[in-house]
Design a protein around this motif. Structure first.
Motif, mmCIF file in Angstrom:
data_model
loop_
_atom_site.group_PDB
_atom_site.id
_atom_site.type_symbol
_atom_site.label_atom_id
_atom_site.label_comp_id
_atom_site.label_asym_id
_atom_site.label_seq_id
_atom_site.Cartn_x
_atom_site.Cartn_y
_atom_site.Cartn_z
ATOM 1 N N ASP A 59 38.362 39.631 39.420
ATOM 2 C CA ASP A 59 38.093 40.845 38.645
ATOM 3 C C ASP A 59 38.336 42.112 39.466
ATOM 4 O O ASP A 59 38.907 43.083 38.970
ATOM 5 N N ARG A 60 37.932 42.106 40.725
ATOM 6 C CA ARG A 60 38.156 43.271 41.590
ATOM 7 C C ARG A 60 39.652 43.498 41.829
ATOM 8 O O ARG A 60 40.126 44.635 41.841
ATOM 9 N N THR A 61 40.389 42.409 41.991
ATOM 10 C CA THR A 61 41.828 42.508 42.227
ATOM 11 C C THR A 61 42.530 43.090 41.005
ATOM 12 O O THR A 61 43.402 43.960 41.128
ATOM 13 N N ILE A 62 42.164 42.635 39.831
ATOM 14 C CA ILE A 62 42.754 43.142 38.588
ATOM 15 C C ILE A 62 42.448 44.634 38.431
ATOM 16 O O ILE A 62 43.317 45.423 38.071
ATOM 17 N N LYS A 63 41.221 45.017 38.734
ATOM 18 C CA LYS A 63 40.835 46.423 38.632
ATOM 19 C C LYS A 63 41.654 47.269 39.604
ATOM 20 O O LYS A 63 42.187 48.323 39.240
ATOM 21 N N ARG A 64 41.802 46.811 40.866
ATOM 22 C CA ARG A 64 42.593 47.539 41.863
ATOM 23 C C ARG A 64 44.049 47.663 41.434
ATOM 24 O O ARG A 64 44.705 48.665 41.694
ATOM 25 N N ALA A 65 44.554 46.627 40.782
ATOM 26 C CA ALA A 65 45.958 46.629 40.353
ATOM 27 C C ALA A 65 46.176 47.483 39.104
ATOM 28 O O ALA A 65 47.305 47.814 38.766
ATOM 29 N N GLY A 66 45.083 47.806 38.402
ATOM 30 C CA GLY A 66 45.200 48.629 37.200
ATOM 31 C C GLY A 66 45.831 47.912 36.034
ATOM 32 O O GLY A 66 46.526 48.521 35.227
ATOM 33 N N ILE A 67 45.596 46.615 35.933
ATOM 34 C CA ILE A 67 46.166 45.839 34.821
ATOM 35 C C ILE A 67 45.054 45.324 33.917
ATOM 36 O O ILE A 67 43.887 45.292 34.302
ATOM 37 N N ALA A 68 45.424 44.930 32.708
ATOM 38 C CA ALA A 68 44.450 44.394 31.754
ATOM 39 C C ALA A 68 43.834 43.115 32.302
ATOM 40 O O ALA A 68 44.496 42.345 33.009
ATOM 41 N N LYS A 69 42.582 42.894 31.964
ATOM 42 C CA LYS A 69 41.882 41.712 32.464
ATOM 43 C C LYS A 69 42.518 40.444 31.903
ATOM 44 O O LYS A 69 42.763 40.322 30.717
#
Length: 144
Positions: A59-69
């Motif tokens: 979840d943290r990686t997705i948030k950092r990447a700025g992509i949809a969950k």
């Protein structure tokens, strides 16, 4: 969560897989560049705790990447579906994705397309050229 070690040929050795069988996967050049540009000590999916820790890291990686969950499974599903839609055979997709059998890939990800124009892909190929003129003489086309 799989552990990995990057090789010189843009491959990665994946350990601790779901099937408990090590495998080697190829990495696209863009991904190798992105990994090479990580800051020293920075990880992509690092976590300390066993169990639920991987989901938090994901979840943290997705948030950092700025992509949809996305879930782990949706990434896997997208990988298989994209390869199949690109015309890669089911045996190769199973091997590349680490599935135990092509049958599993086919039954889970082998959705039929509703695109009736897919037959255009064979137009002009050897399949439609060799002896095609003789077929027309022997059979009525029945094309409407």
């Amino acid at each position: 969560m799989a552990r990995y070690r990057l090789g010189k040929k843009r491959t990665v050795l994946i350990r601790q897989t779901k099937t408990r069988k090590d495998r080697i996967a190829h990495l696209p050049a863009k991904l190798v560049v992105a990994l090479a540009n990580l800051k020293r000590g920075e990880s992509v999916f690092g976590y300390i705790k066993r169990g639920g820790g991987a989901i938090g890291a994901w979840d943290r990686t997705i948030k950092r990447a700025g992509i949809a969950k996305l879930s782990f499974h949706s990434c896997r599903h997208g990988f298989a579906t994209a390869l199949l839609q690109a015309g890669v055979d089911v045996v190769t997709v199973a091997k590349l994705g680490g599935w135990k059998t092509p049958k599993h890939v086919f039954s889970t990800y082998g959705h039929a397309s509703d695109d009736a124009t897919l037959t255009d892909r064979i137009s002009g190929t050897d399949l439609t050229q060799t002896g095609a003129s003789n077929l027309g003489k022997r059979y009525k086309s029945g094309i409407s």
